[in-house]
Design a protein around this motif. Structure first.
Motif, PDB file in Angstrom:
ATOM      1  N   SER A 415     -22.400  35.190  16.076  1.00  0.00           N
ATOM      2  CA  SER A 415     -23.321  36.321  15.919  1.00  0.00           C
ATOM      3  C   SER A 415     -23.164  36.954  14.540  1.00  0.00           C
ATOM      4  O   SER A 415     -24.147  37.417  13.937  1.00  0.00           O
ATOM      5  CB  SER A 415     -23.081  37.358  17.014  1.00  0.00           C
ATOM      6  N   ASN A 416     -21.938  36.954  14.006  1.00  0.00           N
ATOM      7  CA  ASN A 416     -21.711  37.453  12.638  1.00  0.00           C
ATOM      8  C   ASN A 416     -22.387  36.546  11.608  1.00  0.00           C
ATOM      9  O   ASN A 416     -22.905  37.032  10.601  1.00  0.00           O
ATOM     10  CB  ASN A 416     -20.210  37.530  12.346  1.00  0.00           C
ATOM     11  N   ILE A 417     -22.367  35.246  11.867  1.00  0.00           N
ATOM     12  CA  ILE A 417     -23.006  34.300  10.943  1.00  0.00           C
ATOM     13  C   ILE A 417     -24.516  34.506  10.942  1.00  0.00           C
ATOM     14  O   ILE A 417     -25.153  34.500   9.887  1.00  0.00           O
ATOM     15  CB  ILE A 417     -22.645  32.851  11.328  1.00  0.00           C
ATOM     16  N   VAL A 418     -25.091  34.715  12.135  1.00  0.00           N
ATOM     17  CA  VAL A 418     -26.536  34.973  12.237  1.00  0.00           C
ATOM     18  C   VAL A 418     -26.889  36.252  11.485  1.00  0.00           C
ATOM     19  O   VAL A 418     -27.865  36.296  10.723  1.00  0.00           O
ATOM     20  CB  VAL A 418     -26.965  35.079  13.716  1.00  0.00           C
ATOM     21  N   MET A 419     -26.097  37.308  11.703  1.00  0.00           N
ATOM     22  CA  MET A 419     -26.331  38.569  10.995  1.00  0.00           C
ATOM     23  C   MET A 419     -26.262  38.367   9.490  1.00  0.00           C
ATOM     24  O   MET A 419     -27.101  38.870   8.724  1.00  0.00           O
ATOM     25  CB  MET A 419     -25.290  39.609  11.420  1.00  0.00           C
ATOM     26  N   SER A 420     -25.279  37.613   9.033  1.00  0.00           N
ATOM     27  CA  SER A 420     -25.109  37.348   7.603  1.00  0.00           C
ATOM     28  C   SER A 420     -26.312  36.612   7.028  1.00  0.00           C
ATOM     29  O   SER A 420     -26.755  36.912   5.909  1.00  0.00           O
ATOM     30  CB  SER A 420     -23.823  36.530   7.387  1.00  0.00           C
ATOM     31  N   CYS A 421     -26.853  35.671   7.781  1.00  0.00           N
ATOM     32  CA  CYS A 421     -28.033  34.919   7.323  1.00  0.00           C
ATOM     33  C   CYS A 421     -29.253  35.831   7.186  1.00  0.00           C
ATOM     34  O   CYS A 421     -30.045  35.696   6.239  1.00  0.00           O
ATOM     35  CB  CYS A 421     -28.341  33.778   8.289  1.00  0.00           C
ATOM     36  N   VAL A 422     -29.402  36.773   8.130  1.00  0.00           N
ATOM     37  CA  VAL A 422     -30.517  37.726   8.054  1.00  0.00           C
ATOM     38  C   VAL A 422     -30.359  38.620   6.828  1.00  0.00           C
ATOM     39  O   VAL A 422     -31.338  38.919   6.122  1.00  0.00           O
ATOM     40  CB  VAL A 422     -30.599  38.569   9.344  1.00  0.00           C
ATOM     41  N   VAL A 423     -29.138  39.060   6.567  1.00  0.00           N
ATOM     42  CA  VAL A 423     -28.880  39.881   5.380  1.00  0.00           C
ATOM     43  C   VAL A 423     -29.175  39.084   4.112  1.00  0.00           C
ATOM     44  O   VAL A 423     -29.717  39.620   3.128  1.00  0.00           O
ATOM     45  CB  VAL A 423     -27.419  40.390   5.377  1.00  0.00           C
ATOM     46  N   LEU A 424     -28.843  37.797   4.120  1.00  0.00           N
ATOM     47  CA  LEU A 424     -29.145  36.922   2.977  1.00  0.00           C
ATOM     48  C   LEU A 424     -30.652  36.893   2.709  1.00  0.00           C
ATOM     49  O   LEU A 424     -31.098  37.042   1.556  1.00  0.00           O
ATOM     50  CB  LEU A 424     -28.625  35.509   3.253  1.00  0.00           C
ATOM     51  N   LEU A 425     -31.433  36.703   3.761  1.00  0.00           N
ATOM     52  CA  LEU A 425     -32.892  36.690   3.604  1.00  0.00           C
ATOM     53  C   LEU A 425     -33.398  38.037   3.101  1.00  0.00           C
ATOM     54  O   LEU A 425     -34.323  38.106   2.277  1.00  0.00           O
ATOM     55  CB  LEU A 425     -33.555  36.346   4.934  1.00  0.00           C
ATOM     56  N   THR A 426     -32.786  39.105   3.573  1.00  0.00           N
ATOM     57  CA  THR A 426     -33.168  40.447   3.123  1.00  0.00           C
ATOM     58  C   THR A 426     -32.909  40.610   1.630  1.00  0.00           C
ATOM     59  O   THR A 426     -33.757  41.132   0.887  1.00  0.00           O
ATOM     60  CB  THR A 426     -32.387  41.511   3.915  1.00  0.00           C
ATOM     61  N   LEU A 427     -31.726  40.173   1.183  1.00  0.00           N
ATOM     62  CA  LEU A 427     -31.375  40.276  -0.232  1.00  0.00           C
ATOM     63  C   LEU A 427     -32.304  39.432  -1.104  1.00  0.00           C
ATOM     64  O   LEU A 427     -32.659  39.832  -2.221  1.00  0.00           O
ATOM     65  CB  LEU A 427     -29.924  39.830  -0.438  1.00  0.00           C
TER      66      LEU A 427
END
Length: 657
Positions: A415-427
């Motif tokens: 779930s942390n990896i999924v969150m990190s990927c979403v933040v990556l797309l946001t950035l």
């Protein structure tokens, strides 16, 4: 019971011998058991066992024993990266839970990251950076399935407060560099604690102190947000409540902005209501999780459409697009700021570690799995060390996001990896869209997030259970609110140590009496039916006996004796002939403790009172023999129990069952 079983039972009790009681040859208790003397250990074995129990109680090397070299290498990798181990059993069903949880906490973390970065006086993109790289590191190295990694309010406030004491936030380049330096040393501190297995040091901060510190931090954080909630431009850099409120009232005539207040308070009410809905019904947890992102999106559109920034509404203005730039070259490894970075990093690292371990243990207990504290420290330290090299500031476990992560059905750290990927797309894609986000919304998000840290019910429970704990709790709370966050933390730690010292130096003692129709002896204050044995005083010592308390214990026993003798004399009752010290709670005794007992024995001899010891443990009895104190009082004066001692000194009392 079979004859074979009976023989085994007898062999196990071979270290206990029995001798006839003097003057007693019949009845229900014909024997008095002698206390067994354990085999003497050599110094090296004793030190080795103590070291192993302190630092390696979980025996981390056990899986590596008797394994081929290739297997040891694989086990070593699995120990360092737990993801290798649990990923073998990973399934699509688990991924579904992790995907939903990851998307949910991502919707919560994005607005919080921007807000917490502002709380630390850092550019908003640094908050997003901190939810990209560190969660990836933790997911591969951490042992918690539920903890959500990223910046948090308390650590952000602490970082911001301590950094601005060294460098003005307006000097952005130097300020950010010092933040990276502090993060670097925070990671080093956490790694060292984990590698050298010093995690037990965190346990010295009591739960009561943490409750007070968190509550005080929540109040302080909320007060700091009045600057953005009311639209005040000139605001104090101090965090104590007096300075903040003075700054707020001084700006009341000309510094408040009604448009900002309207936006901030309306969305704050919305966030608090959505949070209440999520708490009342767990099925609607997603309402409180999605509310911050919804608030950011709608308020940003509102400001963009109305051009509220032209009417004094403060906005984010700019968030740098793109993933984490390297920052290894920006860390201060020399110069005047190194010492400041080290101090700030150690303090922030310890606070972050305490919060993460507390959160991890909470959810591990709920789901009934083990959390390896030392692995957690290494994982948290590594992620902050790497984070300092990739433009992040101190990250740790967030309670609000972890709770949402748990309720959303997370199964693993994916779930942390999924969150990190979403933040990556946001950035990469949408950070420019946050340009018109009003700062009042970020303030509302922070206040709604930290209000749960004020745990009134926990404080009430602490008051009911332990008044000294409550003093520690309130000391930490008022220290944070009225002085500074770091001094409040110092007060919390100091009061925790003070409690330990108080219990160590002034342990409890109690006079024991005999419960009717039994051979059980208990505290006469706890059991009013317990009666004292004529001519015999029984005292229990409820602590290990060390140099710090040995003199007090000796004097307290003599005071008990003096008070008892005066009472007996006043009632014209027989004097005391025997003093029995019940030692079952005494786990250890040192040289000073032995010396204190020798002095007690001599004092009792002058009063013509016989000293006896009951039920000393293995360590204690070994030291009593090594010091020759057992020979001084006589081995026949050391008994297996108080009942055995009474069997010798007062046979009639023992018969009355």
């Amino acid at each position: 019971m079979s004859e074979h079983t009976t023989d085994e039972h007898k062999m196990k009790e071979a270290d206990i011998t029995s001798t006839p009681s003097p003057g007693r040859h019949s009845g229900r208790f014909p024997y008095v058991h002698k206390v067994g003397k354990p085999p003497k250990q050599n110094l090296l074995t004793e030190l080795s066992n103590s070291f192993k129990e302190t630092f390696f109680s979980d025996d981390p090397l056990h899986p590596f024993k008797d394994q081929p070299r290739s297997r040891k290498f694989i086990l070593g990798l699995e120990a360092l990266f737990p993801i290798i181990s649990w990923s073998k059993d990973y399934s699509f069903a688990k991924f579904q839970g992790d995907l939903i949880a990851g998307l949910t906490i991502a919707s919560l973390c994005i607005p919080q990251d921007i807000a917490y970065a502002k709380l630390a006086n850092l550019p908003p993109q640094n908050g997003l950076y901190t939810s990209f790289v560190p969660p990836l590191i933790y997911a591969s190295m951490g042992s918690s399935r539920d903890i959500a990694i990223g910046p948090v309010a308390v650590v952000s406030l602490l970082i911001g407060r301590m950094l601005q004491d060294v460098i003005d936030p307006k000097n952005e380049v130097a300020y950010v560099r010092l933040a990276f330096t502090a993060t670097f040393f925070a990671g080093i501190t956490q790694m060292i604690l984990g590698i050298f297995r010093l995690g037990f040091l965190i346990d010295f901060i009591s739960h009561a102190a943490i409750v007070g510190f968190m509550g005080g931090s929540a109040i302080t954080i909320s007060l700091q947000q009045l600057k953005f909630l009311l639209g005040i431009e000139k605001f104090t850099r101090k965090t104590d409540i007096v300075s903040v409120m003075r700054s707020v009232f001084n700006a009341a005539h000309h510094g408040w902005n009604w448009q900002t207040i309207a936006i901030g308070l309306s969305y704050l009410a919305f966030l608090l209501i959505s949070k209440h809905i999520g708490k009342r019904n767990r099925k609607f947890f997603w309402v409180s999780a999605i509310a911050p992102l919804f608030s950011v999106v709608t308020s940003t559109l509102l400001v963009y459409v109305t051009h509220a920034e032209d009417h004094g509404v403060q906005i984010v203005k700019h968030i740098k697009k793109g993933i984490n730039p390297p920052s290894a070259g920006e860390i201060y490894f020399s110069g005047e700021y190194v010492s400041h970075g080290f101090k700030i990093g150690v303090v922030a690292g310890m606070v972050a570690l305490t919060e993460a371990i507390a959160i991890g243990r909470t959810f591990a207990a709920v789901k009934d799995y083990q959390l390896d504290g030392n692995k957690e420290m290494v994982a948290l330290g590594t992620m902050n060390l790497v984070g300092s090299l990739t433009s992040c500031y101190v990250a740790t476990g967030s309670f609000s996001r972890s709770a949402v992560n748990y309720m959303a059905g997370c199964q693993t750290a994916v779930s942390n990896i999924v969150m990190s990927c979403v933040v990556l797309l946001t950035l990469q894609l949408i950070t420019p869209l946050f340009k018109y986000t009003p700062l009042a919304i970020l303030a509302s998000i922070i206040i709604s997030a930290v209000v749960g840290l004020v745990d009134v019910s926990a404080a009430k429970l602490i008051w009911k259970i332990d008044k000294f704990d409550f003093i520690a709790c309130m000391g930490a709370f008022f220290g944070v609110v009225f002085i500074t966050v770091e001094k409040g933390l110092l007060i919390a730690v100091s009061l925790s140590f003070a409690k330990i010292l108080l219990h160590v130096t002034r342990p409890r003692t109690a006079i024991l009496g005999k419960l009717p129709r039994t051979t059980v002896y208990r505290n006469i204050e706890q059991y009013p039916d317990a009666t004292k044995v004529p001519g015999i005083l029984i005292i229990r010592v409820d602590s290990a006996i060390y140099f710090s308390n040995s003199n007090y214990i000796k004097e307290r026993i003599l005071r008990w004796l003096t008070e008892e003798e005066e009472q007996l004399k006043g009632k014209h009752l027989p004097r005391i002939n025997y003093l029995i010290v019940e030692m079952s709670p005494v786990t250890d005794i040192d040289t000073s403790g032995i010396h204190a007992f020798e002095e007690l024995y001599r004092s009792l001899q002058k009063r013509e009172i016989q000293l006896a010891l009951a039920n000393p443990g293995t360590v204690v009895i070994e030291k009593l023999h090594s010091s020759k104190f057992a020979d001084m009082i006589g081995e026949n004066m050391i008994f297996l129990s108080v009942a055995d001692a009474l069997l010798t000194f007062s046979p009639k009392t023992t018969e009355e069952v």
